[in-house]
Design an enzyme around this catalytic site. Structure first.
Site, PDB file in Angstrom:
ATOM      1  N   HIS A  74     -10.457  -3.129  -1.697  1.00 55.44           N
ATOM      2  CA  HIS A  74     -11.397  -2.636  -0.690  1.00 55.44           C
ATOM      3  C   HIS A  74     -12.408  -1.709  -1.368  1.00 55.44           C
ATOM      4  O   HIS A  74     -12.026  -0.863  -2.187  1.00 55.44           O
ATOM      5  CB  HIS A  74     -10.661  -1.862   0.402  1.00 55.44           C
ATOM      6  CG  HIS A  74      -9.678  -2.696   1.165  1.00 55.44           C
ATOM      7  ND1 HIS A  74      -9.999  -3.332   2.339  1.00 55.44           N
ATOM      8  CD2 HIS A  74      -8.386  -3.011   0.917  1.00 55.44           C
ATOM      9  CE1 HIS A  74      -8.945  -3.994   2.786  1.00 55.44           C
ATOM     10  NE2 HIS A  74      -7.944  -3.814   1.932  1.00 55.44           N
TER      11      HIS A  74
ATOM     12  N   HIS B 200      -6.972  -8.464  -3.415  1.00 54.71           N
ATOM     13  CA  HIS B 200      -8.308  -7.960  -3.107  1.00 54.71           C
ATOM     14  C   HIS B 200      -8.333  -6.455  -3.291  1.00 54.71           C
ATOM     15  O   HIS B 200      -7.300  -5.786  -3.261  1.00 54.71           O
ATOM     16  CB  HIS B 200      -8.710  -8.304  -1.662  1.00 54.71           C
ATOM     17  CG  HIS B 200      -7.790  -7.719  -0.648  1.00 54.71           C
ATOM     18  ND1 HIS B 200      -6.597  -8.311  -0.295  1.00 54.71           N
ATOM     19  CD2 HIS B 200      -7.856  -6.565   0.077  1.00 54.71           C
ATOM     20  CE1 HIS B 200      -5.983  -7.577   0.605  1.00 54.71           C
ATOM     21  NE2 HIS B 200      -6.720  -6.500   0.845  1.00 54.71           N
TER      22      HIS B 200
ATOM     23  N   TYR C 201       0.842  -1.194   0.000  1.00 51.38           N
ATOM     24  CA  TYR C 201       0.000   0.000   0.000  1.00 51.38           C
ATOM     25  C   TYR C 201       0.878   1.246   0.000  1.00 51.38           C
ATOM     26  O   TYR C 201       1.990   1.236   0.545  1.00 51.38           O
ATOM     27  CB  TYR C 201      -0.898   0.030   1.236  1.00 51.38           C
ATOM     28  CG  TYR C 201      -2.053  -0.935   1.175  1.00 51.38           C
ATOM     29  CD1 TYR C 201      -3.247  -0.578   0.564  1.00 51.38           C
ATOM     30  CD2 TYR C 201      -1.946  -2.209   1.726  1.00 51.38           C
ATOM     31  CE1 TYR C 201      -4.309  -1.460   0.499  1.00 51.38           C
ATOM     32  CE2 TYR C 201      -2.999  -3.105   1.658  1.00 51.38           C
ATOM     33  CZ  TYR C 201      -4.171  -2.722   1.044  1.00 51.38           C
ATOM     34  OH  TYR C 201      -5.217  -3.605   0.984  1.00 51.38           O
TER      35      TYR C 201
ATOM     36  N   ARG D 217      -2.573 -12.498   2.548  1.00 49.93           N
ATOM     37  CA  ARG D 217      -3.890 -12.085   2.081  1.00 49.93           C
ATOM     38  C   ARG D 217      -3.944 -12.247   0.565  1.00 49.93           C
ATOM     39  O   ARG D 217      -3.029 -11.843  -0.149  1.00 49.93           O
ATOM     40  CB  ARG D 217      -4.151 -10.613   2.435  1.00 49.93           C
ATOM     41  CG  ARG D 217      -4.257 -10.404   3.941  1.00 49.93           C
ATOM     42  CD  ARG D 217      -5.488  -9.628   4.303  1.00 49.93           C
ATOM     43  NE  ARG D 217      -6.691 -10.220   3.747  1.00 49.93           N
ATOM     44  CZ  ARG D 217      -7.750  -9.553   3.345  1.00 49.93           C
ATOM     45  NH1 ARG D 217      -7.740  -8.243   3.405  1.00 49.93           N
ATOM     46  NH2 ARG D 217      -8.812 -10.159   2.876  1.00 49.93           N
TER      47      ARG D 217
ATOM     48  N   TYR E  32      -0.325  -9.981  -0.227  1.00 52.59           N
ATOM     49  CA  TYR E  32       0.679  -9.501   0.721  1.00 52.59           C
ATOM     50  C   TYR E  32       0.602 -10.294   2.016  1.00 52.59           C
ATOM     51  O   TYR E  32      -0.457 -10.803   2.386  1.00 52.59           O
ATOM     52  CB  TYR E  32       0.531  -7.996   0.978  1.00 52.59           C
ATOM     53  CG  TYR E  32      -0.795  -7.538   1.532  1.00 52.59           C
ATOM     54  CD1 TYR E  32      -1.090  -7.630   2.889  1.00 52.59           C
ATOM     55  CD2 TYR E  32      -1.742  -6.974   0.694  1.00 52.59           C
ATOM     56  CE1 TYR E  32      -2.301  -7.182   3.391  1.00 52.59           C
ATOM     57  CE2 TYR E  32      -2.957  -6.516   1.187  1.00 52.59           C
ATOM     58  CZ  TYR E  32      -3.233  -6.621   2.534  1.00 52.59           C
ATOM     59  OH  TYR E  32      -4.429  -6.177   3.026  1.00 52.59           O
TER      60      TYR E  32
END
Ligand SMILES: [Fe+2]
Length: 233
Positions: A156, A154, A103, A151, A142
């Site tokens: 959000h 994906h 991120y 994870r 990640y």
């Protein structure tokens, strides 16, 4: 005894903060009844309008001078209510990791490389048919802190409804991801049908021969077929 007068020149008046005029409200304040409970105030307060969302906000690959790394994709879908009616003018926001699974946030401890040409945040409003569309980069998986697990890829999603108090937050996954069975968040969704609805479908008809691959993910805001959200229903 009187202190001697200072010979220092008087301090200059502080210079005005240059950003203040830009941050000052440009519209008159809305009338507010202090006897109204906060929940009601939120329902009638200002929300994002059509002029707050620009055309480029939905294209996460064009927010910087350079081209972001990774696989360019399109994510589209429709937002409906419990009766299947399209929800028009809905503010849809997304945020995601870059292609390497990192991120654009200083608290992200993933040692994967950052991408200066990818912020990973976008927004749009649904059209008259309840449709939304984003162009972005397929996010990378990640690892979670503590090396518990990874994870899966994906994105959000946030749906604002008609007021801030109606905001729904959830996540979209990609079909065929081998990490889906190991995701702690997806595993926390008790109903298999709810988990299934969080996974997008590959949209081959929309994937141009030399263009980005397309994924479709439809959302239902309430009712028995509602899309699972992180706050519950
Ligand atoms: Fe995430």
């Amino acid at each position: 005894m009187t202190a001697p007068a200072s010979s220092a020149p008087p301090s200059p008046a502080p210079a005005p903060y240059r950003g203040a005029p830009e941050r000052h409200p440009r519209r008159p304040p809305l009338p507010f009844d202090p006897g109204t409970d906060p929940e009601t105030v939120e329902l009638t307060g200002p929300v994002f309008g059509p002029s707050d969302v620009g055309d480029l906000d939905a294209d996460l690959t064009r927010q910087h001078p350079g081209v972001p790394l990774g696989e360019r994709i399109i994510v589209t879908g429709r937002v409906r209510d419990r009766a299947g009616r399209p929800v028009r003018g809905q503010l849809v926001e997304i945020w995601q990791a870059n292609a390497a699974g990192r991120y654009a946030h200083r608290q992200d401890r993933n040692p994967a490389p950052a991408d200066p040409n990818f912020t990973g945040a976008g927004r749009c409003r649904t059209d008259d048919h309840g449709r939304y569309a984003f162009t972005t980069i397929r996010p990378g998986a990640y690892p979670l802190p503590g090396e518990r697990t990874w994870r899966p890829a994906h994105i959000h999603f946030s749906f604002f409804g008609s007021a801030f108090t109606q905001r729904l937050v959830t996540q979209m996954y990609f079909p065929g991801d081998p990490l889906l069975p190991y995701d702690e968040i997806l595993a926390s969704v008790p109903d298999p049908a709810d988990r299934h609805r969080l996974v997008a479908t590959y949209d081959h008809a929309r994937s141009l021969p030399a263009g980005p691959l397309a994924y479709r993910w439809d959302v239902v805001l309430d009712g028995p077929s509602a899309t699972w959200t992180e706050e519950g229903r």
